[in-house]
Write a protein that holds these residues in place. Sequence first.
Motif, PDB file in Angstrom:
ATOM      1  N   ILE A 210      44.389   0.147   0.796  1.00  0.00           N
ATOM      2  CA  ILE A 210      45.108   0.106   2.084  1.00  0.00           C
ATOM      3  C   ILE A 210      46.593   0.392   1.848  1.00  0.00           C
ATOM      4  CG2 ILE A 210      45.845  -1.437   3.955  1.00  0.00           C
ATOM      5  CD1 ILE A 210      43.048  -2.834   3.529  1.00  0.00           C
ATOM      6  N   ARG A 211      47.161  -0.227   0.798  1.00  0.00           N
ATOM      7  CA  ARG A 211      48.601  -0.005   0.543  1.00  0.00           C
ATOM      8  C   ARG A 211      48.881   1.441   0.162  1.00  0.00           C
ATOM      9  NH1 ARG A 211      49.770  -5.702  -2.259  1.00  0.00           N
ATOM     10  NH2 ARG A 211      50.147  -6.833  -0.327  1.00  0.00           N
ATOM     11  N   GLU A 212      47.983   2.030  -0.626  1.00  0.00           N
ATOM     12  CA  GLU A 212      48.170   3.448  -1.000  1.00  0.00           C
ATOM     13  C   GLU A 212      48.178   4.330   0.244  1.00  0.00           C
ATOM     14  OE1 GLU A 212      45.853   3.390  -5.263  1.00  0.00           O
ATOM     15  OE2 GLU A 212      45.009   4.604  -3.648  1.00  0.00           O
ATOM     16  N   GLN A 213      47.174   4.087   1.103  1.00  0.00           N
ATOM     17  CA  GLN A 213      47.063   4.926   2.303  1.00  0.00           C
ATOM     18  C   GLN A 213      48.235   4.676   3.252  1.00  0.00           C
ATOM     19  OE1 GLN A 213      44.891   7.244   2.469  1.00  0.00           O
ATOM     20  NE2 GLN A 213      43.556   6.652   0.811  1.00  0.00           N
ATOM     21  N   LEU A 244      46.702   5.940  10.012  1.00  0.00           N
ATOM     22  CA  LEU A 244      46.175   5.081   8.944  1.00  0.00           C
ATOM     23  C   LEU A 244      44.699   4.767   9.223  1.00  0.00           C
ATOM     24  CD1 LEU A 244      46.545   3.453   6.389  1.00  0.00           C
ATOM     25  CD2 LEU A 244      47.452   1.562   7.742  1.00  0.00           C
ATOM     26  N   ARG A 245      44.381   4.531  10.485  1.00  0.00           N
ATOM     27  CA  ARG A 245      42.974   4.305  10.847  1.00  0.00           C
ATOM     28  C   ARG A 245      42.116   5.502  10.413  1.00  0.00           C
ATOM     29  NH1 ARG A 245      40.020   5.247  15.802  1.00  0.00           N
ATOM     30  NH2 ARG A 245      41.231   7.169  15.829  1.00  0.00           N
ATOM     31  N   ASN A 246      42.624   6.710  10.675  1.00  0.00           N
ATOM     32  CA  ASN A 246      41.842   7.910  10.327  1.00  0.00           C
ATOM     33  C   ASN A 246      41.621   8.013   8.823  1.00  0.00           C
ATOM     34  OD1 ASN A 246      41.904   8.531  12.982  1.00  0.00           O
ATOM     35  ND2 ASN A 246      43.397  10.186  12.830  1.00  0.00           N
ATOM     36  N   THR A 247      42.675   7.761   8.029  1.00  0.00           N
ATOM     37  CA  THR A 247      42.495   7.915   6.584  1.00  0.00           C
ATOM     38  C   THR A 247      41.574   6.814   6.046  1.00  0.00           C
ATOM     39  OG1 THR A 247      44.479   6.639   6.064  1.00  0.00           O
ATOM     40  CG2 THR A 247      44.759   8.998   6.207  1.00  0.00           C
ATOM     41  N   LEU A 248      41.673   5.601   6.643  1.00  0.00           N
ATOM     42  CA  LEU A 248      40.788   4.532   6.168  1.00  0.00           C
ATOM     43  C   LEU A 248      39.341   4.788   6.602  1.00  0.00           C
ATOM     44  CD1 LEU A 248      43.039   1.370   6.671  1.00  0.00           C
ATOM     45  CD2 LEU A 248      42.377   2.450   4.510  1.00  0.00           C
ATOM     46  N   SER A 249      39.166   5.378   7.773  1.00  0.00           N
ATOM     47  CA  SER A 249      37.802   5.731   8.211  1.00  0.00           C
ATOM     48  C   SER A 249      37.201   6.736   7.243  1.00  0.00           C
ATOM     49  CB  SER A 249      37.826   6.388   9.593  1.00  0.00           C
ATOM     50  OG  SER A 249      37.899   5.428  10.582  1.00  0.00           O
ATOM     51  N   ALA A 250      38.028   7.743   6.857  1.00  0.00           N
ATOM     52  CA  ALA A 250      37.528   8.771   5.945  1.00  0.00           C
ATOM     53  C   ALA A 250      37.210   8.154   4.582  1.00  0.00           C
ATOM     54  CB  ALA A 250      38.560   9.886   5.798  1.00  0.00           C
ATOM     55  N   GLY A 253      34.162   5.455   5.367  1.00  0.00           N
ATOM     56  CA  GLY A 253      32.978   5.888   6.102  1.00  0.00           C
ATOM     57  C   GLY A 253      32.679   4.979   7.283  1.00  0.00           C
ATOM     58  N   LEU A 254      33.591   4.041   7.585  1.00  0.00           N
ATOM     59  CA  LEU A 254      33.351   3.123   8.707  1.00  0.00           C
ATOM     60  C   LEU A 254      33.971   3.683   9.975  1.00  0.00           C
ATOM     61  CD1 LEU A 254      34.335  -0.276   7.000  1.00  0.00           C
ATOM     62  CD2 LEU A 254      32.017   0.504   7.534  1.00  0.00           C
ATOM     63  N   ARG A 255      33.378   3.419  11.113  1.00  0.00           N
ATOM     64  CA  ARG A 255      33.965   3.746  12.405  1.00  0.00           C
ATOM     65  C   ARG A 255      34.936   2.633  12.715  1.00  0.00           C
ATOM     66  NH1 ARG A 255      31.755   6.933  16.850  1.00  0.00           N
ATOM     67  NH2 ARG A 255      30.222   8.163  15.748  1.00  0.00           N
ATOM     68  N   LEU A 256      36.226   2.947  12.815  1.00  0.00           N
ATOM     69  CA  LEU A 256      37.225   1.887  12.987  1.00  0.00           C
ATOM     70  C   LEU A 256      37.999   2.112  14.288  1.00  0.00           C
ATOM     71  CD1 LEU A 256      38.494   2.006   9.284  1.00  0.00           C
ATOM     72  CD2 LEU A 256      37.034   0.257  10.291  1.00  0.00           C
ATOM     73  N   PRO A 257      38.426   1.018  14.954  1.00  0.00           N
ATOM     74  CA  PRO A 257      39.138   1.183  16.237  1.00  0.00           C
ATOM     75  C   PRO A 257      40.580   1.647  16.014  1.00  0.00           C
ATOM     76  CG  PRO A 257      39.001  -1.136  15.651  1.00  0.00           C
ATOM     77  CD  PRO A 257      38.229  -0.399  14.602  1.00  0.00           C
ATOM     78  N   SER A 258      41.182   2.311  17.032  1.00  0.00           N
ATOM     79  CA  SER A 258      42.530   2.855  16.844  1.00  0.00           C
ATOM     80  C   SER A 258      43.570   1.746  16.683  1.00  0.00           C
ATOM     81  CB  SER A 258      42.898   3.783  17.996  1.00  0.00           C
ATOM     82  OG  SER A 258      42.781   3.091  19.208  1.00  0.00           O
ATOM     83  N   GLY A 259      43.310   0.552  17.245  1.00  0.00           N
ATOM     84  CA  GLY A 259      44.289  -0.538  17.132  1.00  0.00           C
ATOM     85  C   GLY A 259      44.069  -1.381  15.881  1.00  0.00           C
ATOM     86  N   LEU A 260      43.338  -0.829  14.900  1.00  0.00           N
ATOM     87  CA  LEU A 260      42.954  -1.582  13.701  1.00  0.00           C
ATOM     88  C   LEU A 260      44.110  -2.341  13.063  1.00  0.00           C
ATOM     89  CD1 LEU A 260      40.505  -1.887  11.647  1.00  0.00           C
ATOM     90  CD2 LEU A 260      41.636  -0.091  10.347  1.00  0.00           C
ATOM     91  N   VAL A 261      45.243  -1.644  12.836  1.00  0.00           N
ATOM     92  CA  VAL A 261      46.315  -2.277  12.063  1.00  0.00           C
ATOM     93  C   VAL A 261      47.088  -3.283  12.908  1.00  0.00           C
ATOM     94  CG1 VAL A 261      46.535  -0.271  10.570  1.00  0.00           C
ATOM     95  CG2 VAL A 261      48.102  -0.540  12.465  1.00  0.00           C
ATOM     96  N   GLU A 272      40.247  -8.033   4.102  1.00  0.00           N
ATOM     97  CA  GLU A 272      39.211  -9.037   4.370  1.00  0.00           C
ATOM     98  C   GLU A 272      38.185  -8.462   5.354  1.00  0.00           C
ATOM     99  OE1 GLU A 272      37.891 -12.646   3.399  1.00  0.00           O
ATOM    100  OE2 GLU A 272      39.951 -12.123   2.875  1.00  0.00           O
ATOM    101  N   HIS A 273      38.701  -7.860   6.409  1.00  0.00           N
ATOM    102  CA  HIS A 273      37.827  -7.305   7.462  1.00  0.00           C
ATOM    103  C   HIS A 273      36.965  -6.151   6.922  1.00  0.00           C
ATOM    104  CE1 HIS A 273      36.486  -5.691  11.247  1.00  0.00           C
ATOM    105  NE2 HIS A 273      37.068  -4.529  10.993  1.00  0.00           N
ATOM    106  N   LEU A 274      37.621  -5.223   6.208  1.00  0.00           N
ATOM    107  CA  LEU A 274      36.876  -4.073   5.689  1.00  0.00           C
ATOM    108  C   LEU A 274      35.848  -4.519   4.648  1.00  0.00           C
ATOM    109  CD1 LEU A 274      39.695  -1.378   5.268  1.00  0.00           C
ATOM    110  CD2 LEU A 274      38.098  -1.671   7.155  1.00  0.00           C
ATOM    111  N   GLY A 275      36.264  -5.490   3.814  1.00  0.00           N
ATOM    112  CA  GLY A 275      35.361  -5.999   2.771  1.00  0.00           C
ATOM    113  C   GLY A 275      34.100  -6.570   3.409  1.00  0.00           C
ATOM    114  N   GLY A 276      34.284  -7.304   4.520  1.00  0.00           N
ATOM    115  CA  GLY A 276      33.143  -7.905   5.216  1.00  0.00           C
ATOM    116  C   GLY A 276      32.166  -6.851   5.695  1.00  0.00           C
ATOM    117  N   GLN A 277      32.688  -5.683   6.066  1.00  0.00           N
ATOM    118  CA  GLN A 277      31.796  -4.627   6.573  1.00  0.00           C
ATOM    119  C   GLN A 277      31.195  -3.791   5.458  1.00  0.00           C
ATOM    120  OE1 GLN A 277      32.728  -2.378  10.005  1.00  0.00           O
ATOM    121  NE2 GLN A 277      34.456  -3.667  10.508  1.00  0.00           N
ATOM    122  N   LEU A 278      31.987  -3.606   4.392  1.00  0.00           N
ATOM    123  CA  LEU A 278      31.517  -2.709   3.324  1.00  0.00           C
ATOM    124  C   LEU A 278      30.601  -3.411   2.337  1.00  0.00           C
ATOM    125  CD1 LEU A 278      34.826  -0.831   2.587  1.00  0.00           C
ATOM    126  CD2 LEU A 278      32.692   0.234   3.292  1.00  0.00           C
TER     127      LEU A 278
END
Length: 363
Positions: A210-213, A244-250, A253-261, A272-278
């Motif tokens: 996340i920090r890199e992106q 940032l949402r777009n790069t994290l989605s790519a 591979g998760l569908r993420l909402p635009s207000g993610l951050v 924490e959130h992404l880990g729970g899904q992945l």
Amino acid sequence: HPLTGIVHAAGVLEDAVVTAQTPEGLAGVWAAKATAAANLHEATREMRLGMFVVFSSAAATLGSPGQANYAAANAYCDALMRSRRAEGRAGLSVGWGMWQVAGGMAAGLSDTDVARLVRFGVKAMSVEHGMALLDAAHRHGHPHPVALDLDPRTLAAHPADTRPSLLRGLATPTPTGRPTASAGARPADLAGRLAALPPSDRHHTLVRLIREQAANVLGHHTDSLTTGGTFKELGFDSLTAVELRNTLSAATGLRLPSGLVFDYPDADALAEHLGGQLAPEDGTPAGQEATDPLLRELAQLENALSSAPVEHIDADAVTARLESLLSKWKAVGASSGSTSAKEQLQVATTDQVLDFIDKELGV
Ligand SMILES: NC(=O)c1ccc[n+]([C@@H]2O[C@H](COP(=O)([O-])OP(=O)(O)OC[C@H]3O[C@@H](n4cnc5c(N)ncnc54)[C@H](OP(=O)(O)O)[C@@H]3O)[C@@H](O)[C@H]2O)c1
């Protein structure tokens, strides 16, 4: 001296993400570009002009985050010049990339805006380069060329589905043939890698990603983002948040909402959130761990299909391949012993049969 040529180079910017666009913002941008071009066209209708040039923008052809109003006004100019040419009149609309000039529109770009363009391989053109391209555009004869200084190698470092769709075919692979850091690992690989790690390492890996992106999007070095701080404090606005949402989605591979951050305001909460899904730690339904990566791969395929330039594609060949894949997959399902609909109906109650019919007919 009679008027023999026109160069329309007026324009203003009023950038905002689509949901923040206003009628007033569009009106100002439209007046300086599109209305002005229409007025010049009308006012000179009876004259024999040797040249009618509009300084348009590549934003109209490629899209540009936050510039829907500006892109629309420039697209109007592009169409007007094509229409003039179809009528046998002079007309040239050059879709410019970024110019390297003191002042002017590019001066209004923030460091983050410039970083975004540079990240996709668009460099600022010197005045000499721009003028040479204007001459070349004039000689070439096409009513609407796009003129920008683009490095295809930098473009190729991005996952294909995050590149502007018209530029996908131009991107050349990096010399090593390996994806660069920003291209990242394939989503399925990331989920697999995470699943193989102990929970604390998973979190750490995701925070680093996340920090890199985030640093990439803001045009900073990753080191500058190693300390905490919310995304808002780091300078994210609605435009960079979507990016940032777009790069994290790519990457995931998760569908993420635009207000993610904004929903998960710092790298820790988001990891924490992404880990729970992945890579869920418990409560995962049987078979889900094996199914999820497959579904993510299919989502990638769906993305690739929906953004494919259909006019350049052999659609029948793609359809045939998809159909053959589907029938093979169904055969695997049948031979693996999963109960067929016919077998289920033989042992079903009346309610279950009615329920089945409703579902099958999509009632
Ligand atoms: N700079 C770039 O990187 C870039 C990239 C792509 C395309 N372009 C296009 O190239 C052109 C020139 O850009 P620039 O960077 O040189 O911009 P600029 O220095 O801001 O020049 C724009 C000019 O437009 C005039 N203008 C604004 N609204 C007007 C209106 N309603 N009626 C008449 N004139 C108006 C401004 O006059 P005042 O100063 O009197 O307000 C100014 O002289 C623009 O059309 C722009 O869209 C520029």
